[in-house]
Scaffold this active site. Structure first.
Site, PDB file in Angstrom:
ATOM      1  N   ARG A  75      28.405  52.244  28.962  1.00 29.19           N
ATOM      2  CA  ARG A  75      28.400  50.810  29.219  1.00 29.19           C
ATOM      3  C   ARG A  75      26.998  50.210  29.142  1.00 29.19           C
ATOM      4  O   ARG A  75      26.058  50.718  29.749  1.00 29.19           O
ATOM      5  CB  ARG A  75      29.014  50.509  30.590  1.00 29.19           C
ATOM      6  CG  ARG A  75      30.483  50.877  30.663  1.00 29.19           C
ATOM      7  CD  ARG A  75      31.077  50.598  32.024  1.00 29.19           C
ATOM      8  NE  ARG A  75      32.516  50.861  32.020  1.00 29.19           N
ATOM      9  CZ  ARG A  75      33.322  50.641  33.049  1.00 29.19           C
ATOM     10  NH1 ARG A  75      32.839  50.148  34.164  1.00 29.19           N
ATOM     11  NH2 ARG A  75      34.614  50.899  32.957  1.00 29.19           N
ATOM     12  N   SER A 188      51.832  55.763  45.887  1.00 31.39           N
ATOM     13  CA  SER A 188      50.877  54.882  45.235  1.00 31.39           C
ATOM     14  C   SER A 188      51.287  54.585  43.798  1.00 31.39           C
ATOM     15  O   SER A 188      51.641  55.494  43.039  1.00 31.39           O
ATOM     16  CB  SER A 188      49.485  55.537  45.249  1.00 31.39           C
ATOM     17  OG  SER A 188      48.532  54.765  44.572  1.00 31.39           O
ATOM     18  N   SER A 240      44.952  43.938  37.658  1.00 28.91           N
ATOM     19  CA  SER A 240      43.901  43.143  37.030  1.00 28.91           C
ATOM     20  C   SER A 240      43.719  43.364  35.539  1.00 28.91           C
ATOM     21  O   SER A 240      43.276  42.457  34.834  1.00 28.91           O
ATOM     22  CB  SER A 240      42.566  43.421  37.730  1.00 28.91           C
ATOM     23  OG  SER A 240      42.205  44.786  37.582  1.00 28.91           O
ATOM     24  N   HIS A 268      43.350  40.135  43.099  1.00 33.55           N
ATOM     25  CA  HIS A 268      43.398  39.282  41.907  1.00 33.55           C
ATOM     26  C   HIS A 268      44.470  38.204  42.011  1.00 33.55           C
ATOM     27  O   HIS A 268      44.879  37.636  40.994  1.00 33.55           O
ATOM     28  CB  HIS A 268      43.614  40.139  40.663  1.00 33.55           C
ATOM     29  CG  HIS A 268      42.420  40.976  40.323  1.00 33.55           C
ATOM     30  ND1 HIS A 268      41.380  40.520  39.551  1.00 33.55           N
ATOM     31  CD2 HIS A 268      42.081  42.243  40.698  1.00 33.55           C
ATOM     32  CE1 HIS A 268      40.463  41.469  39.438  1.00 33.55           C
ATOM     33  NE2 HIS A 268      40.861  42.517  40.131  1.00 33.55           N
ATOM     34  N   THR A 318      39.682  39.891  48.488  1.00 33.59           N
ATOM     35  CA  THR A 318      38.245  39.801  48.246  1.00 33.59           C
ATOM     36  C   THR A 318      37.748  38.383  48.462  1.00 33.59           C
ATOM     37  O   THR A 318      38.487  37.410  48.292  1.00 33.59           O
ATOM     38  CB  THR A 318      37.911  40.246  46.808  1.00 33.59           C
ATOM     39  OG1 THR A 318      36.496  40.199  46.614  1.00 33.59           O
ATOM     40  CG2 THR A 318      38.577  39.337  45.773  1.00 33.59           C
ATOM     41  N   LYS A 321      35.947  36.922  44.260  1.00 31.91           N
ATOM     42  CA  LYS A 321      36.562  36.463  43.009  1.00 31.91           C
ATOM     43  C   LYS A 321      36.929  34.984  43.158  1.00 31.91           C
ATOM     44  O   LYS A 321      36.082  34.125  43.008  1.00 31.91           O
ATOM     45  CB  LYS A 321      37.734  37.364  42.646  1.00 31.91           C
ATOM     46  CG  LYS A 321      37.264  38.788  42.274  1.00 31.91           C
ATOM     47  CD  LYS A 321      38.373  39.695  41.867  1.00 31.91           C
ATOM     48  CE  LYS A 321      37.849  41.009  41.313  1.00 31.91           C
ATOM     49  NZ  LYS A 321      37.035  41.809  42.234  1.00 31.91           N
ATOM     50  N   THR A 350      27.906  49.576  58.939  1.00 30.19           N
ATOM     51  CA  THR A 350      27.279  48.835  57.852  1.00 30.19           C
ATOM     52  C   THR A 350      26.836  47.462  58.336  1.00 30.19           C
ATOM     53  O   THR A 350      27.444  46.888  59.243  1.00 30.19           O
ATOM     54  CB  THR A 350      28.244  48.700  56.652  1.00 30.19           C
ATOM     55  OG1 THR A 350      27.531  48.211  55.527  1.00 30.19           O
ATOM     56  CG2 THR A 350      29.382  47.740  56.957  1.00 30.19           C
ATOM     57  N   THR A 351      25.784  46.962  57.736  1.00 24.66           N
ATOM     58  CA  THR A 351      25.267  45.656  58.127  1.00 24.66           C
ATOM     59  C   THR A 351      26.265  44.556  57.777  1.00 24.66           C
ATOM     60  O   THR A 351      26.889  44.573  56.714  1.00 24.66           O
ATOM     61  CB  THR A 351      23.929  45.390  57.402  1.00 24.66           C
ATOM     62  OG1 THR A 351      22.998  46.417  57.767  1.00 24.66           O
ATOM     63  CG2 THR A 351      23.362  44.024  57.777  1.00 24.66           C
ATOM     64  N   THR A 436      38.161  52.255  33.173  1.00 23.93           N
ATOM     65  CA  THR A 436      38.873  51.105  33.735  1.00 23.93           C
ATOM     66  C   THR A 436      40.296  51.029  33.197  1.00 23.93           C
ATOM     67  O   THR A 436      41.226  50.676  33.915  1.00 23.93           O
ATOM     68  CB  THR A 436      38.112  49.803  33.428  1.00 23.93           C
ATOM     69  OG1 THR A 436      36.760  49.952  33.883  1.00 23.93           O
ATOM     70  CG2 THR A 436      38.749  48.622  34.122  1.00 23.93           C
TER      71      THR A 436
END
Length: 532
Positions: A75, A188, A240, A268, A318, A321, A350-351, A436
């Site tokens: 990539r 799944s 997606s 999405h 999310t 997006k 985590t912060t 992907t």
């Protein structure tokens, strides 16, 4: 059918001869062990360890990268600087070199919305750039609690928890359930996102992978276990890369029948579906939610049917997006939310996201909730583009959503197509390759926004026609001659209707309940901790 560039082939040969001459994994240790005549008579596992030299780390690393180059999945990141005042325009390295962006996941372009940017600026001025620590140490604040209340209200759940990304959120959920319920079994969908796959792997739970959206196969898998055994069905609403959509209610039917929890990734879909942008789980009960607005409709309000959003146990999404910011979240009842808050390492250690990000995301949710016209414009532009592509015979993987996947079927040609669009036509559409998508299904993935008007679509259509002609890329009839592929050119494929009906597309902001305009949303106790 496919035509490869001789220059590219020669380039790979040069790489394999110049970069890694006669190098192999752990080559030094292996050669030394062979030279010393290590015997394998007693132990079938050859011990190649030696004190003479170290492991060839560089050799392994360079060989692995070479594999990516050779199979055309290596990539290159494009330097794309999206312009807030000119979107969907962006500039490249030079500010004079402008391109039109057609592949961003900023689906509603809310990252450029003045109200969203103003909220971010005000938060920075008042609270500074960073959060200062984890949620437990100085990082828990008013803007965090407001955002979680907005998210819970959006999905009509008792609680929500914000993570640094939805990748982290998904991983955290599965990992935690695997830690606490050792005999749980995960079911799944085979096209689930990498974040879910990694999370399931980290859970160390037994898993079954069912064919994409094949609920008959899912049911056969569920039937193998007693109803009392813990189970979780993991799936997405909109997938997606293909744009396919899950049947949420049928999956919930199976979950209730066989005693399973449900985990739904709406990454999405949030912002794009449902009258208020809560995703496909809201969209399937569109009228009930449109009329109720911020309130939760009753079963009677939904023609006697349970509401899909109520039936799903955990919804993840999310902020990066459709909501134009960064971060992820999980929404659920208050007990599951408190469970994640109390135990999930990906949340605890985590912060916290910066206050400015929290403020911007909350404003984006409020803004899009009351602006159904953003969603309908995006859908109309997608439909216009898909029809234009169909007229040109350019192969689009059929789906009922906003995703426009143009099938190329070859990694090298997908990159050539992307490069030609960029360099010749000043259009940015990223090539999507393995891992992907599966090898042989490489594609260009296009995502129109409310700002991609018909005149811009016409320019894109002309450019794609030129690219497909110049590179001799396979069109619909070529795939049809081979019997069809991924629903393209397949005479037996049954197309699904668009998720948005004509009636739904006719709604304006005035058709929404007035209570969505400026709702009073109160902070949730579970965000800080439930008092006994």
């Amino acid at each position: 059918m496919y035509r490869f560039s001789n220059n590219v082939t020669l380039g790979v040969k040069r790489l394999s001869t110049q970069l890694l001459p006669a190098r192999s994994y752990a080559s030094t240790a292996t050669k030394t062990a062979t030279k010393n005549n290590v015997s394998t008579d007693q132990d079938p596992l050859v011990n190649t360890s030696t004190q003479d030299s170290a492991f060839d780390y560089e050799g392994l690393i360079e060989n692995e990268v070479l594999k990516k180059r050779q199979d055309k999945s290596y990539r290159f990141f494009n330097n794309i600087n999206r312009l807030a005042k000119e979107y969907p325009m962006a500039h490249r390295q030079s500010e004079q070199d402008k391109v039109t962006v057609w592949c961003s996941n900023d689906y509603l372009a809310l990252s450029k919305q003045p109200e969203v940017m103003d909220a971010m600026k005000k938060a920075i001025d008042k609270y500074g750039a960073g959060a200062g620590g984890t949620r437990n140490i100085a990082g828990h604040n008013k803007l965090t609690m407001q955002l979680e209340a907005e998210l819970a209200a959006l999905h009509k759940k008792e609680g929500a928890l914000v993570f640094s990304s939805c990748f982290v959120a998904n991983d955290a959920v599965f990992s935690l359930f695997g830690q606490k319920i050792k005999d749980m079994v995960i079911f799944s969908d085979e096209l689930n996102h990498a974040s879910m796959i990694i999370g399931i792997k980290h859970s160390n739970l037994k898993k079954h992978i069912f064919k994409h959206n094949n609920l008959d196969e899912l049911e056969k898998m569920l039937q193998q276990y007693p109803k009392s055994q813990p189970k979780m069905i993991a799936f997405e609403s909109v997938y997606s890369m293909a744009g396919s959509v899950a049947d949420i209610n049928k999956i919930c039917d199976l979950a209730e029948k066989y005693g399973a929890m449900t985990f739904l990734d709406e990454v999405h879909a949030v912002g794009l579906y449902g009258p208020h942008g809560a995703g496909v789980a809201e969209h399937v009960d569109f009228e009930a939610h449109r009329k109720a607005g911020m309130a939760s409709p009753s079963i009677a309000d939904n023609n006697g049917h349970k509401l899909a959003m109520d039936r799903v146990d955990i919804i993840t999404g999310t902020l990066g997006k459709s909501f134009g910011a960064v971060g992820g979240y999980a929404a659920a009842n208050k007990h599951i939310t408190d469970f994640l808050r109390s135990y999930a390492p990906g949340f605890i250690f985590t912060t916290t996201l910066p206050p400015s990000v929290m403020a911007a995301a909350a404003e984006a949710i409020r803004y899009q909730r009351r602006n159904i016209e953003l969603r309908t414009a995006q859908q109309k532009h997608t439909t216009y583009l898909k029809r234009g592509l169909e007229e040109l015979g350019i192969p689009v993987v059929p789906n009922p959503s906003h995703i426009v996947p143009i099938l190329i079927g070859n990694a090298d040609l997908a990159k050539q197509a992307s490069d030609m669009l960029m360099n010749k036509h000043k259009i940015y559409v990223q090539a999507i390759n393995f891992p992907t998508v599966a090898r042989g299904t490489e594609r260009l993935r296009i995502t129109p926004t409310p700002g991609h008007t018909d005149d811009l679509s016409n320019i894109l259509l002309d450019a794609l026609e030129d690219v497909f002609t110049e590179l001799q890329l396979p069109r619909v009839n070529d795939w049809k001659a081979q019997g069809g592929f991924l629903g393209i050119g397949d005479p037996n494929f049954v197309r699904e209707p668009n998720l948005w009906t004509e009636k739904q597309l006719s709604y304006t902001n005035k058709d929404l309940n007035e209570n969505v305009q400026h709702p009073a949303i109160h902070q949730l106790e579970v965000s800080s901790g439930i008092k006994e």
